[in-house]
Design a protein around this motif. Structure first.
Motif, PDB file in Angstrom:
ATOM      1  N   UNK A 427       0.849  -1.195   0.000  1.00  0.00           N
ATOM      2  CA  UNK A 427       0.000   0.000   0.000  1.00  0.00           C
ATOM      3  C   UNK A 427       0.884   1.245   0.000  1.00  0.00           C
ATOM      4  N   UNK A 428       1.303   1.649  -1.196  1.00  0.00           N
ATOM      5  CA  UNK A 428       2.265   2.741  -1.346  1.00  0.00           C
ATOM      6  C   UNK A 428       1.924   3.562  -2.577  1.00  0.00           C
ATOM      7  N   UNK A 429       2.527   4.737  -2.671  1.00  0.00           N
ATOM      8  CA  UNK A 429       2.560   5.528  -3.900  1.00  0.00           C
ATOM      9  C   UNK A 429       4.007   5.939  -4.125  1.00  0.00           C
ATOM     10  N   UNK A 430       4.524   5.605  -5.285  1.00  0.00           N
ATOM     11  CA  UNK A 430       5.918   5.889  -5.657  1.00  0.00           C
ATOM     12  C   UNK A 430       6.923   5.263  -4.677  1.00  0.00           C
ATOM     13  N   UNK A 447      -6.354  11.921  -4.892  1.00  0.00           N
ATOM     14  CA  UNK A 447      -5.496  12.802  -5.687  1.00  0.00           C
ATOM     15  C   UNK A 447      -4.303  13.267  -4.852  1.00  0.00           C
ATOM     16  N   UNK A 448      -4.517  13.537  -3.569  1.00  0.00           N
ATOM     17  CA  UNK A 448      -3.426  13.975  -2.696  1.00  0.00           C
ATOM     18  C   UNK A 448      -2.319  12.930  -2.656  1.00  0.00           C
ATOM     19  N   UNK A 449      -2.673  11.675  -2.386  1.00  0.00           N
ATOM     20  CA  UNK A 449      -1.678  10.610  -2.356  1.00  0.00           C
ATOM     21  C   UNK A 449      -0.975  10.468  -3.704  1.00  0.00           C
ATOM     22  N   UNK A 450      -1.768  10.468  -4.769  1.00  0.00           N
ATOM     23  CA  UNK A 450      -1.222  10.202  -6.106  1.00  0.00           C
ATOM     24  C   UNK A 450      -0.235  11.264  -6.553  1.00  0.00           C
ATOM     25  N   UNK A 451      -0.459  12.520  -6.152  1.00  0.00           N
ATOM     26  CA  UNK A 451       0.349  13.622  -6.677  1.00  0.00           C
ATOM     27  C   UNK A 451       1.361  14.172  -5.684  1.00  0.00           C
ATOM     28  N   UNK A 452       1.382  13.663  -4.453  1.00  0.00           N
ATOM     29  CA  UNK A 452       2.338  14.161  -3.465  1.00  0.00           C
ATOM     30  C   UNK A 452       3.757  14.022  -3.985  1.00  0.00           C
ATOM     31  N   UNK A 453       4.549  15.058  -3.804  1.00  0.00           N
ATOM     32  CA  UNK A 453       5.907  15.098  -4.361  1.00  0.00           C
ATOM     33  C   UNK A 453       6.783  13.986  -3.801  1.00  0.00           C
ATOM     34  N   UNK A 454       6.589  13.608  -2.554  1.00  0.00           N
ATOM     35  CA  UNK A 454       7.459  12.616  -1.928  1.00  0.00           C
ATOM     36  C   UNK A 454       6.894  11.206  -2.011  1.00  0.00           C
ATOM     37  N   UNK A 455       5.710  11.034  -2.624  1.00  0.00           N
ATOM     38  CA  UNK A 455       5.049   9.741  -2.644  1.00  0.00           C
ATOM     39  C   UNK A 455       3.863   9.749  -1.709  1.00  0.00           C
ATOM     40  N   UNK A 456       3.482   8.572  -1.187  1.00  0.00           N
ATOM     41  CA  UNK A 456       2.242   8.451  -0.427  1.00  0.00           C
ATOM     42  C   UNK A 456       2.234   9.206   0.880  1.00  0.00           C
ATOM     43  N   UNK A 457       1.882  10.478   0.833  1.00  0.00           N
ATOM     44  CA  UNK A 457       1.902  11.344   2.014  1.00  0.00           C
ATOM     45  C   UNK A 457       0.674  12.234   2.001  1.00  0.00           C
TER      46      UNK A 457
END
Length: 614
Positions: A427-430, A447-457
């Protein structure tokens, strides 16, 4: 760039650069344009990283750089202004990583007379940096290498100065575990993205700072008046007045669970049926001992706990839910002990708990190989399953030491799940593990998770506040129309708040107009709210440019398939999943990014970033 008078306060104008390979120490001047366009903290650190780091640099090589960056509010006495940022290229995600932390270290670093500390190269042997005003030393850390963070901190204060502040790593960072963190003041984490591993790769155990240099304020009387209004907001808004002051961050847990949006069983569910056993109220009744406020803070959401035979800080909401509901564990004492281990060994509790939940799922579904099962049986004498609190605690220590099955857990859920042939269990993003809020119940988070600069944040745009906590206003949590403007606002506002050195929570309860007035009073620049938010937008777009340059684009703005394909089966968010593609394209349009997720040249020109896009 702002067309206003020159900066009159908020900065010392000095950057300290230390090359550990050759032991070189240099001091450089910071330009006015750089400070006006990127402020400090996260923004200034990202700009320096973008300018100085070659694309494709290995994050664990000597070529990667680490930036400790203060903001213009550090040392001014303004409420909630004790934060600072650590910026680097993340070894976990290979994205830009700007981690914001509170406590006392930020103000102490500022009091040395330097705004920025840049660490380059790699030491030949374990070392630490000691800065006392303008005196800078690189000292041996061989005697504390391998030591946990509380003991290391005590040793370093004894060796340097009683009033010094310490940021250091534990065994997890030394072993270059990719989910390792940096801990300052023994109780404040520089989490997310594995920046502890960057320090470990440089053989840098700690940075110790103390000083007496004051931060100039351009308009002291104006700042004090604004500070009074600011304090009123903090003392009257329910989030800071009641929830955080009374219970700390775990105070939101019941509400998130009630909405069916809590991460449960590796995000297979949204409701934890045994919420009473791990609630903030139970923590306070059984384990709370005292408040532990940060420098210049009135909210005091940090707190101390004690169990039979142990004492320490926290846990925060993220740690309780990640080790608790995400792992289907209701043993609060063991959850607290796992959190203590994160502060002792230097681990990100979100990534540690999330990866533990991933491992439990892999085990129950039969994906672990013979070696993994043998390591697990050697450690706990049985198969790994959800709800096993003792196993969670044992493997938390193994992660911290980089031993046994923990050496695989410490690389994060993405690498763990890929290793055992089931990437959909991570369960991660990037590559960055998600905090324990389920976006199927809080739609903006998709959208927040998907586009966060550092990944799933979620801290870079905490839309949980309006969707779940009705702070500072309430919005329909399932509605998607109009949400992208709210997301953009939260992202831009958060970027500049992190750059000013203000507490994350202040951005949730105080208006941007008041924050702009505060920045104006400290620096002497006439900054209106539009300029304020445009500065945040500039920082956000520069982070995007960094990631684009590292090879990230629209296909990387994706969520785990569980959120896109599986409906929640119970609770007030039942039968919901995320439809991301249309939301993302609308978000790109509002951002003036093209369909591939790259900022358009017209937008870069408007933000004075066009020269960055070469």
């Amino acid at each position: 760039m702002h067309a206003y008078q020159k900066i009159a306060g908020g900065y010392h104008w000095k950057l300290l650069r230390i090359n550990l390979t050759v032991g070189e120490i240099t001091v450089e001047d910071l330009s006015e344009k750089l400070l006006m366009n990127f402020i400090g903290g996260r923004g200034l650190g990202t700009k320096l990283l973008y300018d100085e780091l070659d694309p494709g640099t290995n994050p664990l090589s000597a070529e990667n750089k680490l930036y400790f960056v203060t903001g213009p509010l550090n040392g001014t006495g303004f409420a909630s202004s004790g934060n600072f940022s650590v910026v680097s290229k993340s070894p976990l995600t290979h994205t830009v990583s700007a981690a914001n932390s509170c406590g006392y270290f930020g103000n102490q670093l500022k009091s040395t007379g330097f705004d920025v500390l840049v660490i380059e190269g790699e030491a030949a042997a374990p070392s630490y940096i000691f800065i006392e005003n303008q005196k800078v030393e690189i000292r041996s850390a061989t005697h504390i290498w391998g030591m946990d963070i509380p003991r290391s901190t005590d040793y370093l204060i004894q060796e340097t100065a009683t009033k010094a502040a310490v940021s250091c790593i534990g065994p997890a960072g030394e072993k270059q575990m990719l989910i390792s963190s940096i801990i300052n003041d023994k109780m404040h984490s520089i989490n997310r993205g594995g920046l502890g591993a960057v320090m470990g790769a440089k053989k840098l155990k700690a940075v110790v700072v103390t000083g007496s240099t004051k931060t100039a304020v351009a308009h002291e009387n104006d700042m004090q008046k604004i500070n009074s209004v600011f304090m009123q907001f903090l003392n009257e808004m329910p989030l800071t007045k009641n929830i955080l002051k009374e219970y700390g961050t775990p105070g939101i847990m019941r509400n998130i669970n009630k909405l069916g949006a809590l991460g449960v069983r590796n995000f297979q569910n949204g409701v934890f049926n045994d919420i009473d056993s791990i609630s903030a109220e139970t923590i306070k009744e059984l384990y709370f001992t005292d408040k532990a406020p940060c420098d210049d803070c009135s909210t005091a959401c940090k707190y101390l706990t004690e169990t039979p035979g142990r004492k320490g800080v926290g846990p925060e909401f993220d740690a309780v839910a990640s080790f608790g509901s995400m792992c289907q564990i209701n043993d609060l004492e063991k959850i607290i002990h796992a959190n203590y281990k994160c502060y002792e060994f230097g681990l990100d509790p979100i990534s540690a708990g999330n990866t533990m939940a991933c491992a439990m799922e892999l085990s129950e579904r039969g994906f672990l190989d013979q070696e993994a099962r043998q390591l697990i049986r050697k450690a706990i004498g049985r198969e790994l399953k959800f709800g096993d609190a003792e196993a969670m605690l044992i493997f938390s220590e193994q992660m911290g030491k980089g031993k046994g099955f923990g050496k695989y857990l410490g690389l994060g859920s993405k690498r763990l799940a890929e290793k055992y042939g089931c990437p959909e269990a991570a369960m991660h993003v990037k590559g960055l593990e998600l905090p324990p809020y389920d976006p199927r119940g809080l739609r903006s988070l998709g959208v927040v998770y998907a586009t966060s600069s550092k990944g799933g944040c979620c801290h870079s745009a905490f839309t949980v506040a309006p969707e779940a906590l009705e702070t500072p206003f309430a919005v329909n949590r399932f509605q998607t129309n109009g949400k992208n403007q709210i997301i953009k606002f939260y992202q831009d506002n958060s970027a500049i708040v992190d750059s000013m050195a203000l507490c994350f929570f202040s951005s949730l309860v105080v208006t941007p107009d008041l924050l702009a007035q505060c920045l104006s009073a400290v620096t002497g620049l006439k900054i209106d709210v539009d300029t304020f938010l445009k500065t945040g937008e500039r920082i956000w777009n520069l982070e995007r440019l960094f990631n684009n340059r590292e090879g990230f684009s629209a296909p990387d703005d994706i969520l785990p398939q569980r959120f896109l394909c599986d409906n929640l089966k119970a609770g007030k968010s039942k039968n919901n999943h995320i439809e991301l593609d249309n939301q993302l394209q609308m978000y790109y349009k509002i951002r003036s990014w093209n369909s591939d997720g790259f900022p358009e040249k017209e937008k870069l020109q408007a933000l004075d970033l066009l020269h960055e896009d070469n």
